[in-house]
Design an enzyme around this catalytic site. Sequence first.
Site, short mmCIF file in Angstrom:
data_model
loop_
_atom_site.label_atom_id
_atom_site.label_comp_id
_atom_site.label_asym_id
_atom_site.label_seq_id
_atom_site.Cartn_x
_atom_site.Cartn_y
_atom_site.Cartn_z
N ASN A 118 0.52 -1.04 -0.10
CA ASN A 118 -0.39 -0.07 0.27
C ASN A 118 1.08 1.47 0.12
O ASN A 118 0.08 2.58 0.11
CB ASN A 118 -0.57 -0.32 1.07
CG ASN A 118 -2.35 -1.77 0.75
OD1 ASN A 118 -2.72 -1.28 -0.18
ND2 ASN A 118 -2.58 -1.91 2.13
N HIS B 54 3.49 2.55 2.03
CA HIS B 54 3.13 3.16 3.61
C HIS B 54 3.96 2.59 4.13
O HIS B 54 3.94 1.31 4.13
CB HIS B 54 1.91 3.51 4.13
CG HIS B 54 1.07 2.37 4.10
ND1 HIS B 54 0.44 2.53 6.04
CD2 HIS B 54 0.13 1.07 4.35
CE1 HIS B 54 0.26 1.03 6.28
NE2 HIS B 54 -0.47 0.37 5.55
N CYS C 295 4.70 8.49 7.41
CA CYS C 295 5.22 9.34 6.54
C CYS C 295 5.41 7.98 5.58
O CYS C 295 5.91 7.38 5.08
CB CYS C 295 6.90 8.85 7.62
SG CYS C 295 7.41 6.97 7.37
#
Length: 423
Positions: free
Chosen positions: A321, A323, A358
């Site tokens: 995904n 991330h 992040c």
Amino acid sequence: MVASIAASAFFSAPSSAASAASAKASKTAGEGPGSLDVRGIVAKPTSFSAAMQGKVKAQTVPKINGAKVALKAETQKSDEEAAPSSAPRTFYNQLPDWSMLLAAVTTIFLAAEKQWTLLDWKPRRPDMLADAFGLGKIVQDGLVFKQNFSIRSYEIGADRTASIETLMNHLQETALNHVKSAGLMGDGFGATPEMSKRNLIWVVTRMRVLIEHYPSWGDVVEVDTWVGATGKNGMRRDWHVRDYRTGQTILRATSVWVMMNKHTRKLSKVPEEVRAEIGPYFVERAAIVDEDSRKLPKLDDDTADYIKKGLTPRWSDLDVNQHVNNVKYIGWILESAPISILENHELASMSLEYRRECGRDSMLQSLTAVSNDLTDGLPEASIECQHLLQLERGAELVKGRTEWRPKSSPGLGNMGPTPGGSA
């Protein structure tokens, strides 16, 4: 000879024509060159038994007046091959060579026995065949997913027990396999088909973990996981980790998950279509671990006791995904923990609040504050720490609280053999 006698007891005598042909062949035997009788000349065999007698006598070199007489072996062999067999056709003569068949069957049985010995499926320990391939299965009326993991040598730390990251990876793996085994896996990472249509993914917002003890290298752990509803737009997932051999509890954990659009990176409500997919798998029970209701204090550069800067995500830290994997945040949080705590204590509990994610190019820093009222300068006392993982420009990513207890065996001299290559 014995075979011929035995066959004659079960099969009828040959016809008169065959008998006459046989008698004629017997009468003419010995007339050809190179055919010797018992005095040094062997007659050409006319039947199976006669052939056997001829071969036996031909192999014995006869003597005349004490001197050995050489036989014309090649001539005799040529005559035998040229002369057609005059033996009667019986059922016995048409049977296959049973000796070769018996040898083939014996060879097969010996090979099978050897392979079975090499496999040696009998376990020497009861956990050796415990879910050997780690596939997992759904139990308890399809509401609980169970999977076993063996602790590998590369998953243990300096104290020769599994790291917290290893155990957290087991939790994440069982969660994904639960969705897959239930037939709800879409084309996303743990997303259902209806979620994939709407570009929705699951993200964790809170997690509470209690660790009672850490498994060692070679141990097999058994992980149970299930899901339930929490709030209007959340899902709770719990885990119970046990030692497979003893049944002793290793870890208990609970977490809260919400949906996020993977393109806009904004939180989303749970669509009714998605709720219809996952609703039948919800378990109506209380969380396995009570949430830590204490508010996490504010932590910054001035209130932190230890700061670790310059942390950056690597390409391998990203999942499908795009991330950062939530387990990676735990490792970053512990980067700023003092080495004195890591050497003399082990993590007993952990409460995390995930604020935001992040990116791949983010620069992070990890902050830790140690509660002095619990340490009192004694290494055998329990310790509580406050943690903050943030971007270097100030945005908070994860806040957390950890509790540490003294290690039961601070020395490593009596903890068994060392894995190869780590001495």
